[in-house]
Design a protein around this motif. Structure first.
Motif, PDB file in Angstrom:
ATOM      1  N   ASN A 220       4.371  -4.598   3.042  1.00  0.00           N
ATOM      2  CA  ASN A 220       3.509  -5.896   2.737  1.00  0.00           C
ATOM      3  C   ASN A 220       3.909  -6.926   1.391  1.00  0.00           C
ATOM      4  O   ASN A 220       4.436  -6.047  -0.424  1.00  0.00           O
TER       5      ASN A 220
ATOM      6  N   GLU B 235       3.885  -8.950  -0.263  1.00  0.00           N
ATOM      7  CA  GLU B 235       2.970  -9.409  -2.107  1.00  0.00           C
ATOM      8  C   GLU B 235       3.203  -7.989  -2.953  1.00  0.00           C
ATOM      9  O   GLU B 235       3.521  -8.445  -3.835  1.00  0.00           O
TER      10      GLU B 235
ATOM     11  N   LYS C 146      -5.276  -7.520   3.020  1.00  0.00           N
ATOM     12  CA  LYS C 146      -4.746  -5.923   3.023  1.00  0.00           C
ATOM     13  C   LYS C 146      -4.530  -5.128   1.408  1.00  0.00           C
ATOM     14  O   LYS C 146      -4.895  -4.786   0.950  1.00  0.00           O
ATOM     15  N   SER C 147      -4.155  -6.988   0.257  1.00  0.00           N
ATOM     16  CA  SER C 147      -3.658  -6.685  -1.185  1.00  0.00           C
ATOM     17  C   SER C 147      -4.985  -6.701  -1.610  1.00  0.00           C
ATOM     18  O   SER C 147      -4.558  -5.417  -2.305  1.00  0.00           O
TER      19      SER C 147
ATOM     20  N   THR D 159       0.697  -1.642   1.170  1.00  0.00           N
ATOM     21  CA  THR D 159       1.635  -1.830   0.755  1.00  0.00           C
ATOM     22  C   THR D 159       2.811  -1.707   1.896  1.00  0.00           C
ATOM     23  O   THR D 159       3.607  -2.610   1.741  1.00  0.00           O
TER      24      THR D 159
ATOM     25  N   VAL E 130      -2.027 -10.775   4.885  1.00  0.00           N
ATOM     26  CA  VAL E 130      -1.642  -9.378   3.943  1.00  0.00           C
ATOM     27  C   VAL E 130      -2.315  -9.668   2.388  1.00  0.00           C
ATOM     28  O   VAL E 130      -2.331  -8.712   2.165  1.00  0.00           O
TER      29      VAL E 130
END
Length: 461
Positions: free
Chosen positions: A356, A358, A314-315, A353, A311
């Motif tokens: 996700n 975060e 990915k962010s 997103t 995650v």
């Protein structure tokens, strides 16, 4: 009175150097991005006493004639100019209860603090010889490194080797200044006295050059111990950044030192042999844990797989991608220093997103005042200052690295050692900025000051 003030801000500054890795305590909220940093408290006090001395003596020591300082000032003016040309949009920007102008002022003050740290460091070092500068700064870094290693050793025994008997002992560090003990028993990563493994990684990048330098200045087997400990902490921190950057720093150190002296060549050959023997012994005693750990470390370098499964990655890549989109729409002067987030929030890609937490809980949560990090200084500058500001910054750090390397070949004794440290450090900071978007790298500003100081002895520069 003036001498007393000088001693006070010098001691406070070196205390700041010592406390650079300490940021695991709750911190002081009004300091913003510096809120957790113990070092900034000592640096601020040092700046204050230095300012008092300047007021009393009516004399300020600034390296205004240095071409490197002039380039830095040019970059700062470029940041201000980026706000000026985007002033109307800056006034319209508003996100997480923060206006665009407020965001600029906060970010500019954060940079200004680092420049003040640089100037106080310059005011301190010009009163010492090269040998004194080398040993004073290295000693301060060594003392903090000893604490980091001591804490990290017991933390590693607990979270990695599952020896829980040391848990109560480690929690005694809650009584140590600016330290709150936290154990990552889920992922088995260590952060020592720092808040998280990424911050330990930044500290290791900061001190690597200083610890490697013991190899070429000391005698006997003890000269290799700091470097071995750096590599061990890097491995057990679980930080991919630390693993990559410190490894590259070590490679840069070995390459540049190997090329300047036959004496160094023999020393480095022994260092490589000792590391090989040490790793072989470690592997023979605990291969059941070491081999899977190495395999896991190698797997973390598979960025494509990590984007799909991690995650945080990915962010990270999603935010960098959004910054590049902002840059593509404002390629020359950007959208203004500190304004990246205002223009990125509508450009985060779906693959980053989707599912996700975060973004949902933090980055796009208006109730949380903290802004999402840019995760990359270069993509951030592209978005905020365009090609103009980014090229000035990249040219600046390229010049620092190039001149540092050039000096190594022309200097001797302590000057050469100091240049090796600065060169290795600049290499690390430059690479680290590919995943860190803040100027809050104390080591960079200290090394910049020492770089300018060390250059004053070169008549041809």
């Amino acid at each position: 009175m003036n001498i007393s003030l000088r001693k006070i801000y010098t001691v406070l500054f070196f205390l700041g150097v010592f406390f650079i890795p300490f940021n695991s305590y709750r911190g002081i909220s009004f300091l913003g991005e510096y809120r957790r940093d113990a070092a900034i408290l000592f640096f601020l006090a040092s700046i204050l006493f230095c300012f008092l001395e300047v007021m009393l003596k009516r004399k300020i020591v600034v390296p205004i004639k240095s071409i490197y300082f002039q380039i830095l000032l040019l970059f700062v003016m470029c940041l201000i100019f980026s706000i000026g040309v985007n002033f109307i949009s800056v006034l319209d920007n508003y996100y997480k209860q923060t206006s665009g102008l407020n965001r600029f002022l906060r970010q500019f003050i954060a940079l200004l603090l680092m420049i003040l740290v640089f100037l106080v460091c310059h005011a301190i070092t010009i009163r010492y010889s090269v040998k004194q500068v080398l040993f004073k700064f290295r000693k301060a870094f060594l003392y903090s490194f000893i604490v980091v290693v001591f804490y990290g050793f017991f933390e590693c025994l607990i979270v990695y080797f599952k020896i829980l008997a040391f848990k109560d002992f480690l929690f005694l560090f809650n009584y140590f200044p600016f330290t709150d003990v936290y154990l990552d028993t889920t992922f088995g990563r260590i952060s020592s006295v720092s808040y998280e493994p990424p911050f330990l990684a930044i500290y290791l990048i900061t001190v690597s050059g200083w610890m490697f330098s013991y190899i070429v200045t000391e005698k006997g087997f003890s000269r290799y111990i700091p470097s071995i400990l750096i590599m061990l902490l890097t491995f057990f921190s679980g930080s991919r950044t630390a693993f990559i950057v410190v490894s590259l720093q070590l490679s840069a150190f070995l390459w540049i030192t190997f090329s300047v002296s036959k004496k160094f060549q023999n020393i480095l050959q022994r260092f490589i042999l000792i590391n090989f023997m040490f790793f072989t012994i470690l592997l023979s005693f605990n291969h059941s844990k070491i081999i899977p750990a190495i395999e896991k470390k190698i797997q973390t370098l598979n960025f494509k797989k990590n984007i799909d499964t991690n995650v945080s990655n990915k962010s990270r890549f999603g935010i960098q991608y959004a910054s590049l989109l902002v840059f593509s729409e404002n390629p020359i002067l950007g959208v203004g220093f500190g304004q990246q987030t205002y223009h990125s929030i509508d450009r985060y890609p779906m693959w980053a997103t989707k599912e996700n937490y975060e973004f949902k809980e933090s980055y796009l949560n208006q109730l949380k005042k903290s802004f999402p990090p840019g995760f990359n200084m270069y993509t951030r500058l592209l978005a905020e200052t365009g090609l103009v500001g980014t090229m000035i910054f990249i040219s600046f750090i390229f010049i620092l690295i190039y001149i540092s390397k050039k000096r190594i070949l022309s200097q001797f004794n302590e000057q050469r050692v100091l240049s090796i440290i600065i060169y290795v450090s600049f290499v690390g900071f430059t690479i680290n900025w590919f995943q860190f978007d803040s100027f809050r790298l104390y080591g960079f500003w200290i090394c910049l000051s020492l770089f300018i100081y060390n250059g004053k002895y070169l008549v041809n520069e």
